[in-house]
Motif scaffolding. Structure first.
Motif, short mmCIF file in Angstrom:
data_model
loop_
_atom_site.label_atom_id
_atom_site.label_comp_id
_atom_site.label_asym_id
_atom_site.label_seq_id
_atom_site.Cartn_x
_atom_site.Cartn_y
_atom_site.Cartn_z
N ALA A 73 0.83 -1.21 0.00
CA ALA A 73 0.00 0.00 0.00
C ALA A 73 0.87 1.26 0.00
O ALA A 73 0.59 2.22 -0.74
N LYS A 74 1.93 1.26 0.79
CA LYS A 74 2.83 2.42 0.82
C LYS A 74 3.54 2.58 -0.52
O LYS A 74 3.71 3.70 -1.00
N PHE A 75 3.94 1.46 -1.11
CA PHE A 75 4.56 1.52 -2.44
C PHE A 75 3.62 2.19 -3.44
O PHE A 75 4.02 3.08 -4.18
N LEU A 76 2.37 1.73 -3.47
CA LEU A 76 1.43 2.28 -4.45
C LEU A 76 1.17 3.76 -4.23
O LEU A 76 1.04 4.53 -5.18
N LYS A 77 1.13 4.16 -2.99
CA LYS A 77 0.93 5.58 -2.69
C LYS A 77 2.10 6.40 -3.24
O LYS A 77 1.89 7.43 -3.87
N ALA A 85 8.66 4.17 -11.16
CA ALA A 85 7.96 2.96 -10.70
C ALA A 85 7.43 2.21 -11.92
O ALA A 85 6.73 2.76 -12.76
N VAL A 86 7.75 0.96 -11.99
CA VAL A 86 7.41 0.13 -13.15
C VAL A 86 5.95 -0.29 -13.08
O VAL A 86 5.43 -0.63 -12.02
N THR A 87 5.30 -0.28 -14.23
CA THR A 87 3.89 -0.67 -14.31
C THR A 87 3.67 -2.08 -13.79
O THR A 87 2.70 -2.35 -13.09
N ALA A 88 4.60 -2.99 -14.09
CA ALA A 88 4.47 -4.38 -13.62
C ALA A 88 4.47 -4.43 -12.09
O ALA A 88 3.75 -5.22 -11.49
N GLN A 89 5.27 -3.57 -11.47
CA GLN A 89 5.29 -3.52 -10.01
C GLN A 89 3.96 -3.02 -9.48
O GLN A 89 3.44 -3.54 -8.49
N ARG A 90 3.41 -2.01 -10.12
CA ARG A 90 2.11 -1.49 -9.70
C ARG A 90 1.05 -2.58 -9.79
O ARG A 90 0.22 -2.74 -8.90
N LYS A 91 1.06 -3.33 -10.90
CA LYS A 91 0.08 -4.40 -11.09
C LYS A 91 0.23 -5.47 -10.01
O LYS A 91 -0.76 -5.93 -9.44
#
Length: 105
Positions: A73-77, A85-91
């Protein structure tokens, strides 16, 4: 490992070396050694999104789901405003939060 450690002798809070050591130990499956470096990286630079993501992966692998969910959650924020930030990481982080049943903050 030696180069990261040398850099930390010069600057003990150098986030890239702290994160690099955490990631290197994690890749070696030396999770107990990796975790403190991720924690130190986050403490050294709370805005450094990759440390949250990789620490979350480590926690997830160690069956520490609640902590992993918090880190995702902190990463996504942070990743929302980080072009690196890589899209694959977000997914992956969003999928993990779906399993956690926790919305991104």
């Amino acid at each position: 490992l030696a180069a990261f450690n040398e850099a930390l002798k010069i600057n003990p809070d150098y986030v890239l070396s702290l994160h690099g050591l955490g990631s290197t130990y994690a890749e070696m499956k030396r999770d107990p050694e990796a975790a403190p470096f991720y924690e130190r990286a986050i403490q050294a630079d709370p805005s450094y999104a990759p440390a949250y993501f990789n620490f979350a992966l480590l926690l997830e692998r160690s069956n520490q789901q609640d902590k992993a969910c918090d880190m995702f959650a902190k990463f996504l924020k942070l990743a929302g405003s980080d072009p690196a930030a890589v899209t694959a990481q977000r997914k992956k982080a969003n999928a993990a939060l779906q399993r956690c049943k926790k919305p991104a903050q």
